[in-house]
Design a protein around this motif. Structure first.
Motif, PDB file in Angstrom:
ATOM      1  N   ILE A   1       0.820   7.453  -6.175  1.00 53.63           N
ATOM      2  CA  ILE A   1       0.043   7.105  -7.121  1.00 53.63           C
ATOM      3  C   ILE A   1       0.831   6.071  -8.159  1.00 53.63           C
ATOM      4  N   ASP A   2       0.514   4.891  -7.523  1.00 55.93           N
ATOM      5  CA  ASP A   2       1.338   3.731  -8.157  1.00 55.93           C
ATOM      6  C   ASP A   2       0.058   2.673  -8.242  1.00 55.93           C
ATOM      7  N   PRO A   3       0.099   1.766  -9.280  1.00 55.22           N
ATOM      8  CA  PRO A   3      -0.695   0.588  -9.050  1.00 55.22           C
ATOM      9  C   PRO A   3      -0.586  -0.361  -8.075  1.00 55.22           C
ATOM     10  N   PHE A   4       0.661  -0.769  -7.746  1.00 57.08           N
ATOM     11  CA  PHE A   4       0.974  -1.750  -6.683  1.00 57.08           C
ATOM     12  C   PHE A   4       0.534  -1.306  -5.337  1.00 57.08           C
ATOM     13  N   ALA A   5       0.883   0.290  -5.089  1.00 61.76           N
ATOM     14  CA  ALA A   5       0.333   0.651  -3.739  1.00 61.76           C
ATOM     15  C   ALA A   5      -0.979   0.536  -3.798  1.00 61.76           C
ATOM     16  N   TRP A   6      -1.756   0.998  -4.593  1.00 58.99           N
ATOM     17  CA  TRP A   6      -3.089   1.342  -4.584  1.00 58.99           C
ATOM     18  C   TRP A   6      -3.837  -0.165  -4.345  1.00 58.99           C
ATOM     19  N   LEU A   7      -3.209  -0.981  -5.296  1.00 57.65           N
ATOM     20  CA  LEU A   7      -3.545  -2.610  -4.877  1.00 57.65           C
ATOM     21  C   LEU A   7      -3.646  -2.976  -3.669  1.00 57.65           C
ATOM     22  N   VAL A   8      -2.353  -2.772  -3.024  1.00 60.42           N
ATOM     23  CA  VAL A   8      -2.257  -3.154  -1.497  1.00 60.42           C
ATOM     24  C   VAL A   8      -3.075  -2.342  -0.534  1.00 60.42           C
TER      25      VAL A   8
ATOM     26  N   TRP B   1      -7.634  -5.402 -11.156  1.00 58.91           N
ATOM     27  CA  TRP B   1      -6.896  -6.066 -10.337  1.00 58.91           C
ATOM     28  C   TRP B   1      -6.984  -5.268  -8.830  1.00 58.91           C
ATOM     29  N   ILE B   2      -6.770  -3.939  -9.062  1.00 60.43           N
ATOM     30  CA  ILE B   2      -6.949  -3.050  -7.850  1.00 60.43           C
ATOM     31  C   ILE B   2      -8.276  -3.130  -7.182  1.00 60.43           C
ATOM     32  N   MET B   3      -9.451  -3.173  -8.047  1.00 56.22           N
ATOM     33  CA  MET B   3     -10.720  -3.478  -7.686  1.00 56.22           C
ATOM     34  C   MET B   3     -11.060  -4.620  -7.045  1.00 56.22           C
ATOM     35  N   THR B   4     -10.473  -5.596  -7.677  1.00 64.39           N
ATOM     36  CA  THR B   4     -10.466  -7.061  -7.221  1.00 64.39           C
ATOM     37  C   THR B   4      -9.949  -7.223  -6.025  1.00 64.39           C
TER      38      THR B   4
ATOM     39  N   LEU C   1      -7.333   2.420  10.377  1.00 61.43           N
ATOM     40  CA  LEU C   1      -6.535   1.587   9.286  1.00 61.43           C
ATOM     41  C   LEU C   1      -7.148   1.867   7.956  1.00 61.43           C
ATOM     42  N   ALA C   2      -8.614   1.942   7.885  1.00 58.41           N
ATOM     43  CA  ALA C   2      -9.024   2.155   6.565  1.00 58.41           C
ATOM     44  C   ALA C   2      -8.781   3.420   6.261  1.00 58.41           C
ATOM     45  N   SER C   3      -9.050   4.345   7.113  1.00 54.08           N
ATOM     46  CA  SER C   3      -8.995   5.962   6.960  1.00 54.08           C
ATOM     47  C   SER C   3      -7.437   6.035   6.485  1.00 54.08           C
ATOM     48  N   THR C   4      -6.545   5.627   7.105  1.00 55.81           N
ATOM     49  CA  THR C   4      -5.109   5.827   6.533  1.00 55.81           C
ATOM     50  C   THR C   4      -5.107   5.245   5.028  1.00 55.81           C
ATOM     51  N   ALA C   5      -5.517   4.035   4.867  1.00 56.12           N
ATOM     52  CA  ALA C   5      -5.287   3.461   3.678  1.00 56.12           C
ATOM     53  C   ALA C   5      -5.746   4.376   2.458  1.00 56.12           C
TER      54      ALA C   5
ATOM     55  N   TRP D   1     -12.328   5.359 -10.862  1.00 54.83           N
ATOM     56  CA  TRP D   1     -12.180   6.565 -11.988  1.00 54.83           C
ATOM     57  C   TRP D   1     -10.907   7.250 -11.717  1.00 54.83           C
ATOM     58  N   ARG D   2     -10.283   7.371 -10.778  1.00 57.43           N
ATOM     59  CA  ARG D   2      -8.927   8.057 -10.581  1.00 57.43           C
ATOM     60  C   ARG D   2      -7.959   6.940 -11.192  1.00 57.43           C
ATOM     61  N   ALA D   3      -8.020   5.943 -11.141  1.00 58.79           N
ATOM     62  CA  ALA D   3      -7.125   5.157 -11.732  1.00 58.79           C
ATOM     63  C   ALA D   3      -6.990   5.082 -13.258  1.00 58.79           C
TER      64      ALA D   3
END
Length: 419
Positions: free
Chosen positions: A93-100, A46-49, A81-85, A32-34
């Motif tokens: 707020i960047d597509p690549f950062a969110w994908l990673v 791609w981010i959700m995949t 690590l999941a909490s940190t991610a 939703w935020r993306a």
């Protein structure tokens, strides 16, 4: 005894509940935020995949980590690590950062599921394994559905929900770390080849892959569809939650029917219902209450197909093959789940929001037609050779499927001894 097993595994169930709440909230929030941040639908896809790609990698490699450093350390490290991610996504707020970060999150969640599932499997005995698995799936579904409802407790355009998701993942560590629970010994298992499984159960493989695509689309891109359709934040939360809740509730009656008939006919019937509902939903106003109710019925038809696919595949396997086939089943479901959000993202970009329902209807139509063809080509498994249906979530690892296989194998042996 079941009560004795629960005394030693309750910290796992409690931690799992918090994990699923955080996971359910996070998936809807990120997509939703993306969309809100102006990411294209294909980029969001791609981010959700990335989550499912990470999940597949985590389910394959976490076992090695557990054997090297132990269950508790792996659980703590991956949950942290999941909490940190989640928090990193607030900062960038960047597509690549969110994908990673979604890739990392998927890997971490697969890892903690492997820990929980292997722990439960090791602590279960022949008498309690099936019921322990059922409790595990109920907690998973309840947490996932509840996480969707948390989407409406705060403004998703602020940082509050990201913080809440991170807090839930951090809290999940506490029950396990402060309790005296002995970790099981992790053993390496042999995997069945892809080609071998396809030859044994083409219907099961095809059904697992396609239904995972559909589930990945709803969980990954459902919030994008809801936002583009003009749904409010509250409506979006209910829209996602009802799909999961109705799908979970339908598992028991559908499972009972499948234990008494050719499972392929049950899968075909569910595909017909899901396809017809997609056509009806396509013509309705997404903001209406009736739309949300019907989408819940769609979930009731679509979500149980995965557990039916697993049961049908086990029907075709020999008892000694069931455990080795588990990792290969996860591979097919992971590929399907990863393919769904990407393809829908591009379709939404090219042809508009309505492609969400067209895609879901199309998948179930294709699956129904393929299953009908297989029915005409191969004989049904006799009732006496069918394994008992087991409630399954589409986000399980090979460990849970191994537990289902062990339960089926033990039931088969008991039946043989009774004869």
């Amino acid at each position: 005894m079941l009560s004795n097993v629960l005394k030693t595994t309750w910290p796992l169930f409690l931690g799992l509940a918090f994990l699923m709440l955080g996971n359910g909230l996070q998936g809807t929030l990120v997509s939703w935020r993306a969309n809100f941040e102006g990411f294209s639908s294909s980029t969001t896809g791609w981010i959700m995949t990335a989550f499912y790609i990470g999940f597949l990698a985590g389910s394959m490699y976490t076992g090695k980590l557990i054997r090297e450093v132990g269950h508790i350390r792996v659980f703590a490290a991956l949950a942290s690590l999941a909490s940190t991610a989640v928090l990193v996504q607030i900062l960038f707020i960047d597509p690549f950062a969110w994908l990673v970060m979604r890739l990392v999150t998927g890997f971490c969640f697969a890892g903690v599921y492997v820990v929980v599932e292997s722990w439960l499997n090791a602590r279960s005995d022949n008498e309690s394994r099936g019921r322990i698995l059922s409790i595990y799936m109920i907690v998973s579904y309840a947490g996932l559905a509840g996480g969707q409802l948390l989407f409406k407790v705060a403004d998703p355009t602020s940082v509050s929900l990201f913080l809440l998701s991170s807090i839930l993942l951090s809290i999940a560590l506490i029950p396990l770390l402060i309790s005296r629970v002995t970790a099981p010994i992790e053993e390496e298992s042999e995997n069945m080849s892809v080609i071998q499984l396809i030859k044994i159960s083409p219907t099961g493989v095809m059904s697992m892959t396609l239904t995972s695509m559909a589930t990945g689309v709803v969980l990954g891109m459902g919030a994008v569809y809801a936002a583009n359709s003009g749904m409010s934040i509250s409506q979006t939360a209910v829209f996602m939650s009802v799909f999961i809740a109705m799908g979970a509730l339908a598992q028991w009656p559908v499972g009972w029917v499948s234990d008494n008939f050719d499972r392929r006919l049950v899968i075909f019937g569910l595909c017909v219902v899901a396809s017809c509902l997609s056509v009806i939903l396509y013509q309705m106003d997404p903001k209406s209450t009736y739309f949300v109710m019907l989408f819940g019925l769609f979930g009731a038809a679509a979500l149980p197909i995965y557990s039916l696919s697993v049961a049908h595949t086990n029907d075709r396997l020999k008892p000694q093959q069931m455990t080795s086939a588990s990792s290969t089943m996860v591979l097919f479901s992971g590929i399907g789940a990863a393919a769904g959000p990407i393809t829908v993202g591009y379709l939404l970009n090219a042809y508009g929001n309505s492609m969400f329902l067209v895609y879901l209807g199309g998948i179930h139509f294709i699956l129904g037609a393929a299953v009908l063809y297989q029915i005409s080509q191969r004989k049904a498994v006799p009732d006496e050779f069918q394994v008992d249906h087991q409630l399954m979530s589409s986000r399980v690892t090979a460990i849970a499927l191994e537990a289902v296989a062990l339960d089926a194998e033990e039931s088969w042996k008991a039946d043989e001894e009774a004869k």
